[in-house]
Design an enzyme around this catalytic site. Structure first.
Site, short mmCIF file in Angstrom:
data_model
loop_
_atom_site.label_atom_id
_atom_site.label_comp_id
_atom_site.label_asym_id
_atom_site.label_seq_id
_atom_site.Cartn_x
_atom_site.Cartn_y
_atom_site.Cartn_z
N ASP A 271 0.86 -1.18 0.00
CA ASP A 271 0.00 0.00 0.00
C ASP A 271 0.91 1.24 0.00
O ASP A 271 2.13 1.14 0.13
CB ASP A 271 -1.00 -0.02 1.16
CG ASP A 271 -2.24 0.82 0.81
OD1 ASP A 271 -2.14 1.65 -0.13
OD2 ASP A 271 -3.29 0.67 1.44
C1 BGC Z 1 -4.99 3.25 -0.25
C2 BGC Z 1 -5.17 2.20 -1.32
C3 BGC Z 1 -4.88 2.76 -2.67
C4 BGC Z 1 -3.50 3.37 -2.67
C5 BGC Z 1 -3.06 3.90 -4.00
C6 BGC Z 1 -3.70 4.04 -0.41
O1 BGC Z 1 -3.65 5.16 0.41
O2 BGC Z 1 -5.03 2.64 1.01
O3 BGC Z 1 -6.46 1.67 -1.25
O4 BGC Z 1 -5.01 1.78 -3.64
O5 BGC Z 1 -3.46 4.43 -1.73
O6 BGC Z 1 -3.73 5.04 -4.37
#
Ligand code: BGC
Length: 728
Positions: A263
């Site tokens: 993440d």
């Molecule tokens: C979120 C994810 C997301 C990622 C990329 C993160 O802050 O938890 O769900 O896919 O950002 O944008």
């Protein structure tokens, strides 16, 4: 992962790569049309030229993507194509209802179709991958990300996972309209303490395997290309470094061969979690756990060379990750033709997508309460007052996570109602702002309501009040909206509340006093049209709740699949599992949703009533439409194992069926229950079957009193028979 490029070519490429180029493939930068986490100034073009980037997030302009791809192909030493990825969560240009809303249609075919359309549009923007579907079971409406989730039930979430993976990926990942899907956020992110985003998670092994993992397992079985571990720590082990789950369960036991992408910044955050002393250790922990791509942490680039020197990782670990990344690019057809995505869509295609958005939106609407026959509203007659801060709020219709959606393309409530009630006079006032403290607009709104025949009150949350980092300790009607609503309700006029939100909203007085309340969540591009369809009766509401809707915050977490207490809740028994000040049941149960007609259930039967391992039985129920209009009913099948070596939940969902009936008509709904549906994880967490009676409940929601029940008998030669496949 099945690719087109012979694996010898991948090996040959790998053999030519320097360490920096390998780490470059493992590095993902967010290029910045949409930012979903902390970011610094990154000269991503320079980083790409140097071979330091393998994947780029958040670029969705096909012309720009083409140019950036050209740089990777022509100006880097090895010319490895880039992977373009984005959060395509509920549609791309055409915005569909929030996942939590769309789940409420209880229709895998619809879930698959909207993902297919989202993939087609995103691929036309030059994207090849999405960070979706989000598969976190959510039982706490304080958590803002409940909006992105498939709700409270693991069985349902598993069906959602399969449909979304099939929809995004299509039949062939290499097709110009296919996207690689990412199952996220593995796992139990929905159980963050007290509903606070990014907080610690401490669930039992049983809950982890029985509740939180099954949707991910279903995604893997459906061939999902990628998995994203979640931000949180699970009992002290951050998921990004959780080798016991990522490697031992997901890769080894489930056989997942795809890519794991961290993440946002999560690899570097291992330092903040307090499990890595420095960036090299953070990188080593993540890589050893199985994380191939570092999303915006810049941790692999900074940390892996030192981790290698210290002997914390081996070049074989790095090669294995790069191999998986190259295999994904290959499976997406990027080596064959890196420009295959990015073609324009025709106006006919886009208009067909809007039609599906309207269908999805109206089927997601849940009629929560309906008194005094106020709905549907007549096509002609007196004045309709459309009041409230969400009446004319196109941007809010997008909901969270809709970066490519444009506010000007959304149909707001007011516009939709003007279209649906062309022969009635419609007057509008906002009254208050959503979160604001200014109540000076209330008197004018009340005057308008006084002069009207019926009031449609559009209340709820702004789009930014749910989604990531949007937890609310008080998930009620924000700002001065309660004052507006109470002032209007005090007039004694018929009031229909259209409630937009990313979560169940706790306002018990509103449900008691309004003539009807519709949960419209955030419905996307066609929100206003969908609400117009339902309020006018052109569409008979059929959406159902994929989550239990609490009366008050104190009931959270709340879900239907409770295990029995030794002292079951009984308001008449002091020493029972009850509250002194609230009922234990939710205001609206899982599966709740009213219709403009009434369905009656009769004659539940199971044939045969006895089964042996690997047999299946047929369960049927007769349903009659006893109302005056045609309607679609959603029928749920739950099981309960009343006596087992472990206390089993009072009800567990194992089937959902739909039936559409004309007034006065009746029909039969059929389910198949197999022994896998009766298996559970034993004390050692291995799947097992135990002989004995099982109760089968069938009906319109998880409210026990609404269900018919019958009993079946499982006969096994031994007390325990091995079964497969495991559910987690
Ligand atoms: C979120 C994810 C997301 C990622 C990329 C993160 O802050 O938890 O769900 O896919 O950002 O944008």
């Amino acid at each position: 992962m099945a690719g087109r490029f012979p694996s010898t070519r991948i090996e040959a490429l790998l053999a030519r790569m320097t360490l920096d180029e390998k780490i470059g493939q493992m590095t993902l930068v967010s290029a910045g049309q949409a930012v979903t986490g902390p970011s610094g100034p990154v000269d991503y073009v320079q980083a790409i030229r140097s071979g330091g980037v393998g994947t780029v997030s958040n670029l969705w302009d096909p012309v720009q993507n083409r140019e950036v791809q050209r740089i990777a192909l022509e100006e880097t030493r090895l010319g490895i194509p880039l992977l373009f990825v984005m959060d395509v969560i509920h549609g791309h240009n055409t915005v569909f209802p929030l996942p939590l809303a769309e789940v409420g249609a209880f229709d895998p075919d619809l879930w698959r179709r909207t993902a297919r359309i989202a993939a087609t549009e995103a691929a036309a923007s030059g994207l090849a991958m999405t960070y979706a579907p989000m598969l976190d079971i959510a039982r706490d409406p304080r958590w803002g990300r409940i909006a992105e989730s498939p709700g409270e039930d693991p069985w349902l979430a598993a069906r959602f996972a399969e449909a979304k993976v099939q929809g995004f990926q299509g039949d062939d990942l290499a097709a110009a309209d296919s996207l690689a899907a990412t199952a996220k956020h593995l796992a139990a992110y929905g159980a963050v303490t007290a509903g606070r985003d990014y907080a610690t998670v401490d669930v039992s092994d049983r809950s982890f395997h029985e509740i939180y993992l099954p949707p991910f397992r279903a995604a893997v079985a459906a061939g999902v290309a990628a998995i994203m571990p979640a931000f949180h720590d699970l009992a002290g082990v951050p998921m990004t470094a959780n080798a016991a789950v990522l490697r031992a369960v997901v890769r080894e036991r489930w056989g997942f061969e795809g890519v794991m992408v961290s993440d946002y910044g999560a690899v570097a955050e291992l330092i903040v979690h307090g499990v890595a002393a420095d960036i090299a250790e953070a990188a080593a922990l993540a890589l050893r756990a199985g994380v191939d791509i570092d999303l915006m942490g810049n941790a692999y680039a900074r940390g892996l060379p030192a981790a290698l020197e210290r002997g914390r990782v081996t070049i074989a670990d790095i090669d294995a990750a790069v191999r998986r990344i190259l295999a994904l690019k290959d499976a997406l057809g990027l080596f064959e033709d890196p420009y295959r995505r990015g073609g324009p869509l025709s106006p006919t295609q886009l208009s067909a997508h809007r039609d599906v958005a309207r269908e999805a939106a109206r089927r997601a609407i849940v009629l929560l309460t309906h008194r005094s026959g106020v709905l549907p509203l007549a096509a002609s007659g007196g004045v309709i007052a459309v009041l409230g801060p969400l009446a004319d709020a196109r941007a809010d219709m997008l909901g969270p996570w809709a970066a490519a959606g444009r506010p000007e393309d959304m149909v707001g409530m007011l516009e939709g109602l003007r279209g649906a009630f062309a022969d009635r006079e419609i007057r509008h006032a906002r009254g208050v702002e959503i979160g604001g403290g200014d109540a000076s607009g209330i008197p004018a709104a009340v005057d308008l309501a006084r002069a009207a025949d019926v009031v449609v009150l559009c209340l709820g949350e702004a789009r930014a009040m749910s989604g990531e980092a949007a937890s609310r300790a008080r998930p009620d009607l924000p700002g001065r909206q309660p004052e507006l609503a109470k002032a209007v309700l005090d007039l004694g006029k018929p009031v229909v509340v259209v409630l937009s939100s990313g979560r169940p909203i706790m306002a018990p007085w509103l449900f008691e006093r309004a003539d009807a309340v519709l949960a419209t969540w955030f419905l996307g591009s066609e929100a206003g049209h969908a609400v117009g369809d339902v309020l006018s009766g052109r569409h008979n509401p059929s959406g159902r709740l994929p989550v239990s809707w609490p009366v008050e915050i104190g009931q959270i977490p709340i879900f239907y699949a409770r295990r029995p207490s030794g002292r079951p809740a009984d308001p008449a028994q002091y020493w029972s599992s009850k509250y002194l000040d609230l009922p234990v049941d939710p205001l609206f149960p899982f599966g709740h949703g009213l219709s403009y007609t009434r369905f009656a259930y009769r004659d539940l039967r199971a044939r045969p009533q006895t089964l042996r391992p690997r047999d299946s039985i047929t369960v049927e129920v007769d349903i009659a439409n006893e109302g005056a209009v045609a309607g679609e009913d959603t029928v749920f099948l739950f099981i309960h194992d009343p006596l087992a070596s472990l206390a089993r939940p009072l009800m567990e969902l194992r089937g959902v069926a739909k039936i559409t009936l004309d007034p006065g008509a009746h029909g039969t709904v059929t389910f198949t229950v197999g022994t896998d549906d009766l298996a559970f994880l034993g004390p050692d967490l291995a799947p097992r079957l135990e002989a004995g009676a099982f109760e089968i409940y069938v009906g319109p929601s998880a409210a026990r009193e609404s269900l018919l029940v019958t009993t079946i008998e499982l006969v096994t030669d031994e007390r325990t028979d091995a079964v497969g496949p495991a559910r987690s």
